[in-house]
Motif scaffolding. Sequence first.
Motif, PDB file in Angstrom:
ATOM      1  N   LEU A   1     -22.966  34.082  13.020  1.00 60.67           N
ATOM      2  CA  LEU A   1     -23.634  34.011  14.331  1.00 60.67           C
ATOM      3  C   LEU A   1     -22.628  33.826  15.460  1.00 60.67           C
ATOM      4  N   ALA A   2     -21.656  32.951  15.249  1.00 57.29           N
ATOM      5  CA  ALA A   2     -20.665  32.711  16.298  1.00 57.29           C
ATOM      6  C   ALA A   2     -19.855  33.968  16.594  1.00 57.29           C
ATOM      7  N   MET A   3     -19.417  34.682  15.560  1.00 56.44           N
ATOM      8  CA  MET A   3     -18.620  35.897  15.793  1.00 56.44           C
ATOM      9  C   MET A   3     -19.453  37.009  16.413  1.00 56.44           C
ATOM     10  N   LEU A   4     -20.723  37.132  15.999  1.00 56.61           N
ATOM     11  CA  LEU A   4     -21.570  38.164  16.597  1.00 56.61           C
ATOM     12  C   LEU A   4     -21.812  37.877  18.081  1.00 56.61           C
ATOM     13  N   LEU A   5     -22.022  36.620  18.422  1.00 56.81           N
ATOM     14  CA  LEU A   5     -22.215  36.272  19.835  1.00 56.81           C
ATOM     15  C   LEU A   5     -20.919  36.375  20.632  1.00 56.81           C
ATOM     16  N   LEU A   6     -19.807  36.033  19.996  1.00 52.60           N
ATOM     17  CA  LEU A   6     -18.525  36.051  20.682  1.00 52.60           C
ATOM     18  C   LEU A   6     -18.055  37.479  20.961  1.00 52.60           C
TER      19      LEU A   6
END
Length: 95
Positions: A21-26
Amino acid sequence: MPRPTAAQILYGSATVVCSALAMLLLFRTGSGIGVAVVGTVALVLGLLVALALPARARTVRRTAPPTAARTRRTIEGVEIAAAQRERVGEHSLHR
């Protein structure tokens, strides 16, 4: 190969979900290749976390092993208590 513990599964899964989730949002990727790369990296991170967990757990267990003296006192205490119960039983029979 040893089976994974519940803690390994929990921490590994949580790492995969949170890092994905963090990488997709980042990175705000929308292509299929970008999502596949993010998913692969998240899985590798989760695997690393799950494999690193037992090393820390083993270290904690080794810090406080039971001592032989403490174990011996416990065994002697049980033997003394059993002997006292037998003596009480003998005294009640003589009355």
